[in-house]
Design a protein around this motif. Structure first.
Motif, PDB file in Angstrom:
ATOM      1  N   GLN A  30      -3.890   0.225   7.745  1.00  0.00           N
ATOM      2  CA  GLN A  30      -4.561  -1.370   6.730  1.00  0.00           C
ATOM      3  C   GLN A  30      -5.769  -1.802   7.758  1.00  0.00           C
ATOM      4  OE1 GLN A  30      -3.855   0.253   3.863  1.00  0.00           O
ATOM      5  NE2 GLN A  30      -2.263   1.291   4.396  1.00  0.00           N
TER       6      GLN A  30
ATOM      7  N   ASN B  89       0.904  -0.956  -0.116  1.00  0.00           N
ATOM      8  CA  ASN B  89       0.426   0.220   0.248  1.00  0.00           C
ATOM      9  C   ASN B  89       0.749   1.430  -0.227  1.00  0.00           C
ATOM     10  OD1 ASN B  89      -1.621  -1.928   1.726  1.00  0.00           O
ATOM     11  ND2 ASN B  89      -3.667  -0.221   1.025  1.00  0.00           N
TER      12      ASN B  89
ATOM     13  N   ASN C  89       0.258   4.982   0.787  1.00  0.00           N
ATOM     14  CA  ASN C  89      -0.415   6.050   2.002  1.00  0.00           C
ATOM     15  C   ASN C  89      -0.126   7.354   0.991  1.00  0.00           C
ATOM     16  OD1 ASN C  89      -1.999   3.490   2.955  1.00  0.00           O
ATOM     17  ND2 ASN C  89      -0.226   3.113   3.601  1.00  0.00           N
TER      18      ASN C  89
ATOM     19  N   TYR D 117       1.665  -0.099   8.668  1.00  0.00           N
ATOM     20  CA  TYR D 117       0.779  -1.925   8.232  1.00  0.00           C
ATOM     21  C   TYR D 117      -0.914  -1.925   8.578  1.00  0.00           C
ATOM     22  CZ  TYR D 117      -1.691  -5.037   5.003  1.00  0.00           C
ATOM     23  OH  TYR D 117      -3.026  -5.434   4.073  1.00  0.00           O
TER      24      TYR D 117
END
Length: 967
Positions: free
Chosen positions: A408, A357, A359, A404
């Motif tokens: 997430q 990811n 961000n 994370y």
């Protein structure tokens, strides 16, 4: 006149004979024409021609036997039966000589039976079967209350019959073609063309079932259904269904629908979908490849609107599948992930996933400063093979970046987790005595959150590789069978293990002059705080910093030779156990010290293999004695006290001498003063481990139990024993050769099971020495430990260093005498669960709810006190409760909560409701108390269809704790 009568009789007999011969010829000719259509060329006579019985009193059963019926026979039935028998014989004789097969012949024998009656219509070439009729043709089986066979057109017609007693139709057709079963109201099927016309079909396809009014089946097995519905609800009146005017059911693959709408509780939704595609998962496959529809929503104060967890699913084979998913946010954040599950029956199973990811913060100020974005990843691998032979392999990997979980994950348990551990292990045994093992481990601590950026920093990562090799202990004097001699119990073995650790937490060596008594001139990583304690340095774990981590990394090998000496009895009650051990370490680096003058020492690090070993010997004695207190009460008979005292002695020689080479004697000043410094452990570890020790260790274990009379006179045992205190122990040691602080801390441990449900655990650590204020570092609140007992300084018998107390209990209803099937999936009976599903449930137990347990409650009280030296005590006190309650057969509520008495506020509290709606699942999870200022209350509501085929048919409403965060 008499002659005329004779002539008339002769003419009449001739006419009768002519008619009889003509009738027989017609029967023979018609039978020849129809026989080839009903039979195969290889088995023409077996159950081929139907019995001629117009309401005959006999009928064939399925096993070929004759069953009587309640119907009355017609006239001349004997003549008809004999005619048919002769005709069948003629057919068999004529066809047996024919070696060629007609292409119009059926490929299998048609077998039929009926309980009520079997009627054959010779003229129309039909057989009528009444009452629980059944027809078998190859893999095709047809059951109905009425069946009509036509051996000219090769067709079968079946339907139910009306029962005046129950006033409903009974015996409706059930058509089975191999594994597929179709419930119908009426069916007409052609054996040759395999086409069918069906009225009122109901068939199970995968997790769903298809129902329709009028159905046409083609030669390829496709069904064209009018006025159809598709649902995964197995009730006669389903809770919901997809209503479509026309659908096509492709043979064992999928359902393709035209325009359709969803009907819930008989209420049609106004939204019409132009087309639909519903695949059937194959039984020997991981599923069917297809699109994974994303979930949508908004994080109001975070990353904005999103499409999450959408992608494509690949059903590669029956052993492995894969899915590729992604997510995108309106603020520019995005993510990708790949996941796969694999299994092979009786060999192994596992799963693997990798997610990344990127961000981007919604705060433009943070973006301008360059601190608004993070890159996060998560790697999960789980491998569970079935144990086979002498070797085992297992893997449980969970590696993630520091942020994370917090950015997430939406699951509360995963969000609050601040540590993660991974391991890959391999073990093997070779014969009876040899064994080997290897492992790779990763331990992570994700650090602490920075308030202004909401990002965790200071995470620690340790990667270690271990291997070991050993020889199990053997008795060399008893290999050929001992004679119970005293030296037969002598045993020895060998263990060797190696370790290589790479970490981003670098220990900075305390090289202060106050502690060492000299200065170090070369640059080494060193730092101390205001109290003189070592400060750890944490660097980001990335490729650029690997050279820095390698400087601290060192391979260490450890070996030992465990030796078990024979035991001896002293005065029959005291056990004497001598002991001896040899152990050592192998290093790949050494330190060399050089005096530079003044009070300065230079340290060089040499890449040279070195060995350091030690050995010791000693003995231990222990015994056991009892004390019984007789009470003679109504039920309490006595209380027994068991005491187990143990004393052991261990001597280790001095290994600091120059002849061993483990330590170097170094001059530290101009006065000629010297110190012994370790060549392997560095100046940060001191030299105390190499000095001689003469240690006396002691421990005292106690247990209490009571003897009770049985409540019933008919009990098998007259008395029962109940434990009052399982263990109460204290222990410590005394080093006779230490120059100071000879006595170690005293440890106290206790555990007991009070009654049936109350568990008690207690531990304490007591320091017998006194503490005084640090005269140099005023900020050192702990003080300095001095070589004087605490009682001599008026500090009591001992200083309490730490204390822990845990009291826990659990409640649940008594088990019923009736055995209940174990719950597996929500609403899914245990009998319908495959072995693959059971394995998935075992690995994902938190995804399923057991409604068979009416209620349960667990309560734990934790108390902790830490007080090192003169510092103020730190208190931890909290109570936690976890429980669930089945409000009904399909309705359960679960609560996890607690209260922190130190902070005087609730701990993380979660309330979850589960509702099994037969073919639907409903769950509501709410966290009213987050337990942290960085989190807020959140909830999650999901209403979805159970079936995996229609998993996207759901209603989701979520408010995440991330909604008020920076991401």
């Amino acid at each position: 006149m008499l002659e005329l009568k004779k002539k008339a009789i002769i003419i009449s007999l001739g006419l009768v004979a002519f008619l009889l011969l003509g009738t027989m010829a017609c029967v023979k000719q018609s039978t020849k024409k129809s026989g080839k259509d009903l039979l195969t060329s290889k088995a023409k006579t077996k159950n081929s021609a139907p019995s001629v019985a117009d309401k005959s009193p006999i009928a064939k059963t399925q096993d070929g036997k004759i069953a009587k019926t309640d119907t009355l026979p017609l006239r001349d039935s004997t003549l008809a039966d004999s005619a048919i028998i002769k005709a069948n014989m003629a057919i068999a004789d004529s066809l047996a000589a024919d070696s060629l097969s007609n292409p119009d012949d059926l490929q299998n024998v048609v077998k039929y039976t009926a309980e009520d009656s079997t009627i054959m219509d010779v003229v129309l070439k039909q057989v009528h079967l009444y009452g629980n009729a059944e027809v078998n043709y190859g893999t095709i089986n047809l059951k109905a209350n009425y069946i009509r066979l036509n051996w000219v057109t090769n067709e079968v017609l079946a339907h139910g019959t009306y029962d005046s007693t129950s006033q409903k139709t009974i015996g409706e057709p059930i058509f089975q073609d191999g594994p597929e079963t179709y419930n119908t109201k009426e069916i007409r099927y052609n054996f040759k063309s395999k086409k069918a016309i069906i009225r009122g079909i109901v068939t199970q396809q995968g997790d769903g079932n298809v129902r329709g009014d009028r159905v046409k089946k083609d030669t390829e097995g496709n069904f064209y259904i009018q006025k159809s519905i598709y649902t995964t609800c197995n009730l006669t009146h389903p809770h919901y269904y997809i209503n479509a005017p026309k659908i096509k059911m492709v043979n064992k693959k999928q359902v393709i629908s035209g325009p359709f709408n969803l009907v819930i509780a008989d209420v049609p939704l106004p939204i019409v979908i132009p087309f639909g595609f519903f695949p059937f998962p194959k039984k020997k496959e991981a599923g069917t490849s297809g699109i994974i529809f994303p979930t949508y929503g908004q994080e109001p104060n975070g990353r904005g609107f999103y499409l999450r967890d959408g992608g494509y699913y690949f059903a590669i084979s029956e052993y492995i599948n894969a899915s590729v998913t992604g997510q995108i946010y309106s603020t520019g954040s995005w993510g990708l992930g790949v996941a796969t599950t694999y299994s092979k029956r009786y060999q192994y199973s596992g799963n693997f996933s990798l997610r990344y990811n990127r961000n981007k913060s919604s705060d433009e100020v943070l973006n301008q400063l360059g601190v608004g974005g993070t890159s996060d990843f998560n790697l999960v691998w789980s491998h569970a093979p079935k144990p086979r032979g002498n070797s085992t392999f297992s893997a449980n990997v969970n590696i993630a970046s520091n942020n994370y979980n917090s950015l997430q994950e939406t699951n509360t348990a995963k969000y609050t987790a601040n540590v993660a551990s991974s391991s890959v292990q391999y073990n093997r045994t070779m014969g009876q005595y040899l064994r080997a093992a290897a492992s790779l481990r990763v331990n992570q601590n994700f650090g602490q959150r920075v308030a202004n950026t909401n990002v965790k920093v200071g995470g620690k990562t340790n990667i270690s590789s271990d291997f070991s090799f050993g020889v199990n202990q053997i008795a060399p004097f008893a290999l050929n069978g001992g004679r119970s001699r005293w030296y037969d119990s002598f045993r020895l073995g060998m263990d060797f293990s190696g370790n290589y650790t790479l970490t981003n937490s670098i220990t900075l060596i305390d090289t202060s002059y106050t502690r060492l008594g000299f200065r170090v001139d070369n640059k080494i990583r060193k730092a101390t705080d205001s109290t003189g304690a070592t400060i750890p340095l944490t660097l980001p774990f990335n490729i650029a910093n690997l050279p820095e981590f390698a400087k601290d990394a060192q391979f260490t090998g450890t070996y030992s030779i465990p030796i078990s000496l024979p035991n001896f009895k002293i005065f029959r009650f005291i056990n004497l156990t001598p002991s001896m051990s040899l152990s050592g370490q192998i290093y790949t680096k050494q330190y060399q010290y050089t005096f530079k003058g003044g009070n300065t020492v230079h340290i060089d690090t040499l890449n040279k293999i070195g060995n350091q070993y030690s050995y010791n010997f000693g003995a231990g004695i222990n015994t056991r004695f009892y004390g019984t207190f007789f009470v003679r009460g109504k039920r309490l008979e006595a209380i027994r006290h068991t005491v187990i005292p143990t004393i052991s002695y261990t001597y280790t020689p001095d290994f600091t001498g120059d002849n061993y080479g483990f330590y170097q004697t170094v001059q530290i000043n101009e006065l000629g003063e010297t110190k012994k410094l370790s060549r392997f452990n560095g100046i940060g570890s001191g030299v105390s481990n190499g000095r001689a020790t003469s240690v006396i260790s002691f421990s005292l274990n106690n247990s209490f139990e009571m003897k009770l009379k049985s409540k019933s006179d008919t009990a098998a045992a007259q008395f029962t024993k109940v434990s009052l205190l399982d263990n109460l122990s204290l222990g410590g040691s005394y080093n006779l050769l230490a120059d100071s602080l000879n006595l170690s801390n005293i440890t106290v441990n206790a555990n007991a099971r009070v009654g049936r449900n109350l568990n008690l655990n207690f531990n304490a650590n007591l320091d017998p020495y006194a503490y005084i204020a640090d005269p140099v570092y005023r900020t050192n609140t702990t003080g300095i430990r001095v070589n004087q007992y605490a009682i001599s300084k008026g500090q009591g018998l001992a200083n309490l260093q730490n204390l822990g107390f845990t009291l826990g209990t659990s409640f649940s209803p008594k088990k019923s005498d009736k055995t209940k099937p174990a719950a597996t999936t929500t609403g899914l009976p245990d009998a319908n669960v495959t072995e693959e599903q059971r394995e998935f449930i075992r690995r994902n137990a938190d995804m399923y709810v057991d409604f068979n347990v009416p209620w349960n409650l667990s309560i734990n009280y934790n108390f902790g006190l830490t007080k090192p030296g003169l510092s103020n005590a730190t208190l931890i006190q909290a109570i936690n409760a976890t429980g669930d309650l089945s409000l009904s057969t399909n309705f359960k509520i679960s609560v996890t909560t607690g209260f922190d008495f130190t902070a005087f506020k609730p701990t993380i509290t979660t309330l979850t409701l589960y509702r099994d709606l037969h073919c639907w699942d409903m769950s509501f999870s709410w966290t009213p108390f987050a337990g942290s200022a960085s989190r807020v209350s959140n909830y999650n509501f999901i209403l979805k269809v159970k079936s995996s085929i229609l998993q996207d048919l759901k209603l989701t409403r979520r408010r995440s704790f991330q909604d008020r965060a920076a991401y």
